[in-house]
Design a protein around this motif. Sequence first.
Motif, PDB file in Angstrom:
ATOM      1  N   ALA A  37      22.749  15.363  -9.264  1.00  0.00           N
ATOM      2  CA  ALA A  37      23.019  13.442  -9.239  1.00  0.00           C
ATOM      3  C   ALA A  37      24.361  13.419  -8.626  1.00  0.00           C
ATOM      4  O   ALA A  37      25.412  14.234  -8.773  1.00  0.00           O
ATOM      5  CB  ALA A  37      22.850  13.318 -10.578  1.00  0.00           C
ATOM      6  N   GLY A  38      24.296  12.296  -7.803  1.00  0.00           N
ATOM      7  CA  GLY A  38      25.804  11.971  -7.268  1.00  0.00           C
ATOM      8  C   GLY A  38      26.103  12.619  -6.149  1.00  0.00           C
ATOM      9  O   GLY A  38      27.280  12.119  -5.524  1.00  0.00           O
ATOM     10  N   ALA A  39      25.390  13.706  -5.813  1.00  0.00           N
ATOM     11  CA  ALA A  39      26.228  14.309  -4.511  1.00  0.00           C
ATOM     12  C   ALA A  39      25.491  13.804  -3.075  1.00  0.00           C
ATOM     13  O   ALA A  39      24.277  13.440  -3.151  1.00  0.00           O
ATOM     14  CB  ALA A  39      25.626  16.043  -4.684  1.00  0.00           C
ATOM     15  N   SER A  92      29.767   9.788  -2.780  1.00  0.00           N
ATOM     16  CA  SER A  92      30.152  10.638  -3.905  1.00  0.00           C
ATOM     17  C   SER A  92      30.041  12.169  -3.714  1.00  0.00           C
ATOM     18  O   SER A  92      28.867  12.381  -3.173  1.00  0.00           O
ATOM     19  CB  SER A  92      29.054  10.422  -5.223  1.00  0.00           C
ATOM     20  OG  SER A  92      29.172   8.880  -5.659  1.00  0.00           O
ATOM     21  N   LEU A  93      30.926  12.918  -4.172  1.00  0.00           N
ATOM     22  CA  LEU A  93      30.666  14.308  -4.218  1.00  0.00           C
ATOM     23  C   LEU A  93      29.891  14.829  -5.272  1.00  0.00           C
ATOM     24  O   LEU A  93      29.252  15.960  -5.085  1.00  0.00           O
ATOM     25  CB  LEU A  93      32.201  15.070  -4.276  1.00  0.00           C
ATOM     26  CG  LEU A  93      33.045  14.745  -3.026  1.00  0.00           C
ATOM     27  CD1 LEU A  93      34.325  15.650  -3.218  1.00  0.00           C
ATOM     28  CD2 LEU A  93      32.391  14.887  -1.703  1.00  0.00           C
ATOM     29  N   ASP A  94      30.166  13.977  -6.433  1.00  0.00           N
ATOM     30  CA  ASP A  94      29.235  14.520  -7.557  1.00  0.00           C
ATOM     31  C   ASP A  94      29.266  13.331  -8.550  1.00  0.00           C
ATOM     32  O   ASP A  94      29.832  12.543  -8.182  1.00  0.00           O
ATOM     33  CB  ASP A  94      30.009  15.714  -8.216  1.00  0.00           C
ATOM     34  CG  ASP A  94      31.540  15.505  -8.635  1.00  0.00           C
ATOM     35  OD1 ASP A  94      31.721  14.698  -9.149  1.00  0.00           O
ATOM     36  OD2 ASP A  94      32.188  16.550  -8.600  1.00  0.00           O
ATOM     37  N   PRO A  95      28.796  13.296  -9.796  1.00  0.00           N
ATOM     38  CA  PRO A  95      28.699  12.254 -10.593  1.00  0.00           C
ATOM     39  C   PRO A  95      30.105  11.795 -10.784  1.00  0.00           C
ATOM     40  O   PRO A  95      30.361  10.526 -11.357  1.00  0.00           O
ATOM     41  CB  PRO A  95      28.095  12.621 -11.690  1.00  0.00           C
ATOM     42  CG  PRO A  95      27.258  13.699 -11.259  1.00  0.00           C
ATOM     43  CD  PRO A  95      27.916  14.442 -10.347  1.00  0.00           C
ATOM     44  N   ASP A  96      31.309  12.435 -10.858  1.00  0.00           N
ATOM     45  CA  ASP A  96      32.444  12.091 -11.220  1.00  0.00           C
ATOM     46  C   ASP A  96      33.428  11.659  -9.970  1.00  0.00           C
ATOM     47  O   ASP A  96      34.159  11.016 -10.157  1.00  0.00           O
ATOM     48  CB  ASP A  96      33.124  13.270 -11.922  1.00  0.00           C
ATOM     49  CG  ASP A  96      32.564  13.498 -13.142  1.00  0.00           C
ATOM     50  OD1 ASP A  96      32.046  12.482 -14.046  1.00  0.00           O
ATOM     51  OD2 ASP A  96      32.670  14.631 -13.537  1.00  0.00           O
ATOM     52  N   LEU A 115      33.181  11.812 -16.569  1.00  0.00           N
ATOM     53  CA  LEU A 115      32.793  10.298 -17.017  1.00  0.00           C
ATOM     54  C   LEU A 115      31.896  10.223 -17.954  1.00  0.00           C
ATOM     55  O   LEU A 115      31.890   9.531 -19.024  1.00  0.00           O
ATOM     56  CB  LEU A 115      32.295   9.521 -15.757  1.00  0.00           C
ATOM     57  CG  LEU A 115      33.073   9.430 -14.554  1.00  0.00           C
ATOM     58  CD1 LEU A 115      32.528   8.615 -13.296  1.00  0.00           C
ATOM     59  CD2 LEU A 115      34.410   8.695 -14.948  1.00  0.00           C
ATOM     60  N   MET A 151      36.145  18.122  -6.861  1.00  0.00           N
ATOM     61  CA  MET A 151      35.373  17.731  -7.961  1.00  0.00           C
ATOM     62  C   MET A 151      36.360  17.377  -8.723  1.00  0.00           C
ATOM     63  O   MET A 151      37.757  17.233  -8.574  1.00  0.00           O
ATOM     64  CB  MET A 151      34.745  19.180  -8.605  1.00  0.00           C
ATOM     65  CG  MET A 151      35.769  19.957  -9.068  1.00  0.00           C
ATOM     66  SD  MET A 151      35.071  21.572 -10.019  1.00  0.00           S
ATOM     67  CE  MET A 151      34.791  22.399  -8.273  1.00  0.00           C
TER      68      MET A 151
END
Lengths: 339, 135
Positions: free
Chosen positions: B104-106, A77-81, B42, A131
Motif C-alpha cells: 500500500a502506498g508504494a 509515496s514511497l510507502d504509506p508514511d 501514521l 522510509m
Amino acid sequence: MPLIVAGPVGQDAHDGGPHPERPARVNAVMDGIGDLRLGTDLVQVAPVRPTGEQLRRVHTPVYLDELELFAHHGGGSLDPDTFVTDDSWETAMQAAGAGLAALDALAERGDGSAFVVARPPGHHAERERGMGFCLVNSIAVSAAELVARGNRVLVLDWDVHHGNGTQSIFWDDPDVLYVSTHQWPLYPGTGRPDETGGADAPGSTVNVPLPPGATGDVVRAALDEVAAPVVSAFAPDWVLVSCGFDAHRADPLAELALSSADFGALAEVAVGLAPASGRVVLFLEGGYDLPAVRRSAAATVAGLLGDPYRSEEPTMGGPGLDVVRAAGVLRERSLGVTR
Amino acid sequence: MTRRVVVGVDGSSAATAALRWAAGEAVATGAQLVVVHAVGLLEHAGLATAPAQEAREDVVRRVVEEAGLDATRLDWRVVDGEPCAALLRQAGGADLVVVGTRGAGAHSGTLLGSTSLALAEHAVVPLVIVPSSPD
C-alpha cells in the motif's frame, strides 16, 4: 558560547499537505531558538552541497539515482508514511549539506555547539531505501564524513523511534558508536537490546527500548547506566545527536512522557559526553506537536549552551527503570559478558 | 512439509493476492497461517489514509474462509513496525514467508519502497513473492 544554526532547511519545501512531517516544524524550532534571544551568540550558516562521494558512503548509487529521478518526475509515496514531492531531492540535499556545513563551522571556530535545523528527517533512511518520513540519512552523511577525516563518532539518538537506518549503515563500523533510546514496541520495530553491532564492530550499537509512559528520569537512567560506560570506553571525538522531540508527552505519534525540560537535560548529557567544546551537533529528526517542539527546542539549546531556561518541569516517576536495567543485562549477555 | 506460513498484509490488492496464495498453501500442507499486519507511523497515530484495520481483518477472514482454511489455524498479528522488519521478526521459525509484489502506498515502476525486494535480501527462510492479478 555560540550556537551555530545550520539552515533552516525545509521551512517552505517538501510539503506533503496534511502530513505531520510538515514545513511548520522547522519554523517551530527556529521560534524556540529565537525565544532564547541569543543575540550575537547565534550564528547561522548556509548548507554546502554534499558531493556524490559523501552521499555514496551511506546510500547506494541506485537508491540515490532513483530517488532523484522520482522527485524530478513529481514524486509520490514511497510507502504509506513517506512522501516525495518535486522539490524533495533538492531539500534532502540541503538538509544533508546543512550537517556538513555545521561540521565545518565548528571545526573552524573550535568552540560552541551546532543545531542542524533541517527537514526531511533522516534516521530511518537505510542504505537502499527511504522510509518513515526519511529520504536521505543526513546524520549518517555527517558521521561518515567525520570518520573519513579520521574521527571516532558517537551518534546519540533520543528520537522516540529507533533509528534503524543509522544503526544499519554503521552496523559494522567500529569508528561509529550508535546509542538509541526509543519507545518499544513502536515503529520501525528494530532496536532490541541484543542488537549490539556486526561482526566487525561488536558492541558498537547500544539500544535501550522504553515502555510507553517513560519519563525523563528513565531516559537519563538509560544514558547514565547503560550508555555512558560504553561511550567512555569508546572515547568519541565528536557527538552527533539525532534530536527528535517526539518523546514529548504532547506528541501525537508516540506515548513517552517527557517534558521540554527533559530535552534540556539530555542536551547537557550530550555535552558531557563530548571530549571538548565545539564537538556537539544536533540534527532535527521527529517532533510533531508544534508548541511542544518550540518549547523543547528552546530548552535543548539552553541545555547545550549551559544557559538557564525552563518552561516546564522535568518529569520523573514513569515506568521503565526496570526495563532499562534489563536492557543492560540483555546487552551484556548478547556480547558474552559474564559477571 | 510446510508447518508455518507467514504472510504480510496491508490492505493492498497485492497483499490480498499474497494472502490468497498463502492460505491455499496452508490448506494444501496443513500449515498454520500467520497473518502479519505492520502498523506504520501514521496508522499508529490514527492518521493513516489506508483502509482501517478492521477492514483488513475482514478481508483476511473472508479470504481465509474462501480458501477453506480452518479458523483455528489462523494466527492474526498486528505489530508496530516497518513491514520488512516486522515480517522478519515474525518469520523466526517459519517455513515460508509470503508477500505481494507492491504494498500500500508504494510507487510502482521503481524499486523505491519495495518491501519484497528488502525481504529478498534479508530473509533467512524461503520467500514467495506473489504478483497481483491485473485489475
